[in-house]
Design a protein around this motif. Structure first.
Motif, mmCIF file in Angstrom:
data_model
loop_
_atom_site.group_PDB
_atom_site.id
_atom_site.type_symbol
_atom_site.label_atom_id
_atom_site.label_comp_id
_atom_site.label_asym_id
_atom_site.label_seq_id
_atom_site.Cartn_x
_atom_site.Cartn_y
_atom_site.Cartn_z
ATOM 1 N N UNK A 298 -18.173 14.359 -38.804
ATOM 2 C CA UNK A 298 -18.665 15.166 -39.929
ATOM 3 C C UNK A 298 -17.777 16.378 -40.194
ATOM 4 N N UNK A 299 -17.054 16.851 -39.186
ATOM 5 C CA UNK A 299 -16.175 18.006 -39.387
ATOM 6 C C UNK A 299 -14.802 17.614 -39.914
ATOM 7 N N UNK A 300 -14.602 16.307 -40.173
ATOM 8 C CA UNK A 300 -13.343 15.834 -40.728
ATOM 9 C C UNK A 300 -12.304 15.423 -39.712
ATOM 10 N N UNK A 301 -12.587 15.613 -38.430
ATOM 11 C CA UNK A 301 -11.633 15.204 -37.400
ATOM 12 C C UNK A 301 -11.887 13.759 -36.980
ATOM 13 N N UNK A 302 -10.871 13.169 -36.338
ATOM 14 C CA UNK A 302 -10.947 11.768 -35.925
ATOM 15 C C UNK A 302 -11.308 11.643 -34.452
ATOM 16 N N UNK A 303 -12.289 10.799 -34.174
ATOM 17 C CA UNK A 303 -12.617 10.426 -32.804
ATOM 18 C C UNK A 303 -11.994 9.072 -32.490
ATOM 19 N N UNK B 59 -21.479 5.533 -40.985
ATOM 20 C CA UNK B 59 -21.515 6.896 -40.460
ATOM 21 C C UNK B 59 -20.189 7.644 -40.528
ATOM 22 N N UNK B 60 -19.081 6.972 -40.887
ATOM 23 C CA UNK B 60 -17.802 7.676 -40.923
ATOM 24 C C UNK B 60 -17.873 8.861 -41.880
ATOM 25 N N UNK B 61 -17.447 10.020 -41.393
ATOM 26 C CA UNK B 61 -17.509 11.245 -42.174
ATOM 27 C C UNK B 61 -18.818 12.001 -42.043
ATOM 28 N N UNK B 62 -19.782 11.411 -41.321
ATOM 29 C CA UNK B 62 -21.100 12.043 -41.197
ATOM 30 C C UNK B 62 -21.617 12.099 -39.757
ATOM 31 N N UNK B 63 -20.883 11.512 -38.824
ATOM 32 C CA UNK B 63 -21.400 11.403 -37.458
ATOM 33 C C UNK B 63 -20.893 12.540 -36.567
ATOM 34 N N UNK B 64 -21.549 12.698 -35.438
ATOM 35 C CA UNK B 64 -21.168 13.704 -34.452
ATOM 36 C C UNK B 64 -20.455 13.043 -33.279
ATOM 37 N N UNK B 65 -19.795 13.870 -32.473
ATOM 38 C CA UNK B 65 -19.176 13.358 -31.254
ATOM 39 C C UNK B 65 -20.214 12.716 -30.350
ATOM 40 N N UNK B 66 -21.386 13.332 -30.261
ATOM 41 C CA UNK B 66 -22.445 12.792 -29.400
ATOM 42 C C UNK B 66 -22.885 11.420 -29.873
ATOM 43 N N UNK B 67 -22.953 11.218 -31.200
ATOM 44 C CA UNK B 67 -23.368 9.921 -31.728
ATOM 45 C C UNK B 67 -22.355 8.836 -31.384
ATOM 46 N N UNK B 68 -21.072 9.174 -31.439
ATOM 47 C CA UNK B 68 -20.042 8.189 -31.094
ATOM 48 C C UNK B 68 -20.092 7.880 -29.600
ATOM 49 N N UNK C 262 -6.969 18.639 -27.796
ATOM 50 C CA UNK C 262 -5.821 17.725 -27.689
ATOM 51 C C UNK C 262 -5.629 17.049 -26.345
ATOM 52 N N UNK C 263 -5.994 17.694 -25.252
ATOM 53 C CA UNK C 263 -5.691 17.111 -23.956
ATOM 54 C C UNK C 263 -6.884 16.594 -23.198
ATOM 55 N N UNK C 264 -7.963 16.242 -23.896
ATOM 56 C CA UNK C 264 -9.199 15.873 -23.196
ATOM 57 C C UNK C 264 -9.580 14.428 -23.415
ATOM 58 N N UNK C 265 -10.144 13.826 -22.398
ATOM 59 C CA UNK C 265 -10.739 12.494 -22.473
ATOM 60 C C UNK C 265 -12.123 12.561 -21.836
ATOM 61 N N UNK C 266 -13.125 12.146 -22.588
ATOM 62 C CA UNK C 266 -14.468 11.975 -22.023
ATOM 63 C C UNK C 266 -14.539 10.558 -21.483
ATOM 64 N N UNK C 267 -14.914 10.430 -20.219
ATOM 65 C CA UNK C 267 -14.810 9.142 -19.546
ATOM 66 C C UNK C 267 -16.101 8.772 -18.839
ATOM 67 N N UNK C 268 -16.532 7.551 -19.089
ATOM 68 C CA UNK C 268 -17.605 6.923 -18.326
ATOM 69 C C UNK C 268 -16.942 5.815 -17.543
#
Length: 351
Positions: A113-118, A288-297, A329-335
């Motif tokens: 939603x903030x315009x950045x790419x996940x 949801x592209x353009x409207x979703x949150x990081x948490x939703x992804x 820029x240097x982060x990865x969220x990992x499961x």
């Protein structure tokens, strides 16, 4: 969860790797290179030797990669050729040009939603081959985190310190007439992670060095690259303007399929859930592209539902990853799953 950290010169990183993981590397060498209990590699065959030598010569343009492999061999105490052939997937020599036996890898890029790419997705493969995330801190090139088979210098799904995030999924293309300068995909991805900062650089790398893998790549500038990269050439999807992309383990474009047939592909094999997984991710992105949150992804890719064939977190997943390198820029969220489990959550790692 902490990754194995390798730092210093190529030889030093290799020695650290070999010494720290010798007890995990040796089973891979015994099973995949020495082929204990299986038909041996055709090491006396002239064509096989020429293939190994040709691949080693191709990667000699990045001498630090060969130096690292020599360091691994020294650290483990095995001949260099054993580590080289492990890196080259020599156990798949007869089908070389096919990719990993990882048939449920999935990749998604979507605009928040903030315009950045996940950039998110799943790495799927037999867990016993892997040692978890590895962080390289080379003296030259970018730092990065990726998931090699233990003992290899591979890259696959990963992120680097320049903000390049790479998503991959395998594609088997039997009969493909490979270009003479085609190279091993796993080592190609390693070179990309260490040397490329933007999707434009990845595009140029793929054009110059054919290898077979499905790619969804994003960068810290908001660039998006999606392609069926093959050992016969590259087929890119025009996705930048739509703001999302997803690939799993099949050819997702009829034009590409027709072109690959002209390049000799005799069969388009597909894993059981590849279309369901891509459809599941596409449905989310389109809505949801353009409207979703990081948490939703993260909720989407982290959810485990064995009754849904579209779920990308499955019994074979060893890593579920999420990056937004425009924001961090240097982060990865990992499961990361060491065992089959549907419980847990994401941990943030920094390169």
């Amino acid at each position: 969860m902490q990754p194995l950290v390798l730092s210093g010169s190529p030889v030093e990183m290799g020695r650290q790797y070999g010494q720290a993981m010798a007890d995990r590397i040796m089973p891979n060498v015994r099973l995949l290179v020495w082929r204990e209990g299986e038909p041996p590699l055709p090491r006396q065959d002239a064509e096989y030797r020429a293939w190994v030598q040709g691949q080693a010569a191709a990667f000699a343009r990045w001498p630090w990669l060969i130096e690292e492999m020599r360091g691994v061999a020294e650290g483990v105490g095995v001949p260099y050729d054993d580590i080289l052939e492990l890196n080259l997937r020599a156990w798949q020599y007869d089908i070389y040009g096919a990719t990993a036996p990882a048939h449920a890898c999935s990749s998604l890029a979507v605009t928040l939603a903030d315009g950045t790419l996940a950039n998110a997705g799943a790495l799927d493969d037999p867990a016993e081959y892997y040692c978890g995330p590895v962080k390289w801190e080379p003296v030259e090139g970018y730092r990065f985190i990726s998931f090699p088979i233990t003992g290899t210098s591979w890259g696959n799904r990963g992120v680097n310190s320049a903000g390049l995030a790479v998503g991959i999924s395998s594609q088997v293309l039997p009969g493909l007439r490979r270009l003479d300068h085609a190279i091993n995909q796993d080592l190609a991805l390693r070179v990309m992670l260490q040397t490329c900062a933007t999707v434009d650089e990845v595009r140029r790398f793929c054009q110059a060095h054919p290898f077979t893998i499905n790619l969804v790549v994003t960068d810290a500038q908001g660039g998006l690259f999606c392609a069926h990269q093959t050992a016969a050439g590259m087929y890119e999807f025009p996705v930048q303007q739509q703001g999302y992309a997803t690939l799993t383990n099949h050819v997702a474009d009829d034009g590409c399929r027709y072109w690959l047939q002209q390049c000799g592909v005799s069969e388009f094999s597909e894993s059981d859930t590849t279309r369901e997984r891509r459809g599941y991710l596409l449905a989310f992105a389109r809505e949801h592209s353009g409207r979703c949150t990081a948490e939703a992804v993260r909720d989407l890719v982290g959810a485990r539902d064995d009754a849904n064939p579209g779920t990308i977190h499955n019994h074979g997943s060893i890593a579920i990853a999420y990056c937004n390198t425009q924001a961090d820029p240097g982060a990865m969220w990992l499961w990361y799953n060491d065992v089959e489990s549907s419980t847990g959550g994401f941990v943030k790692l920094d390169v």
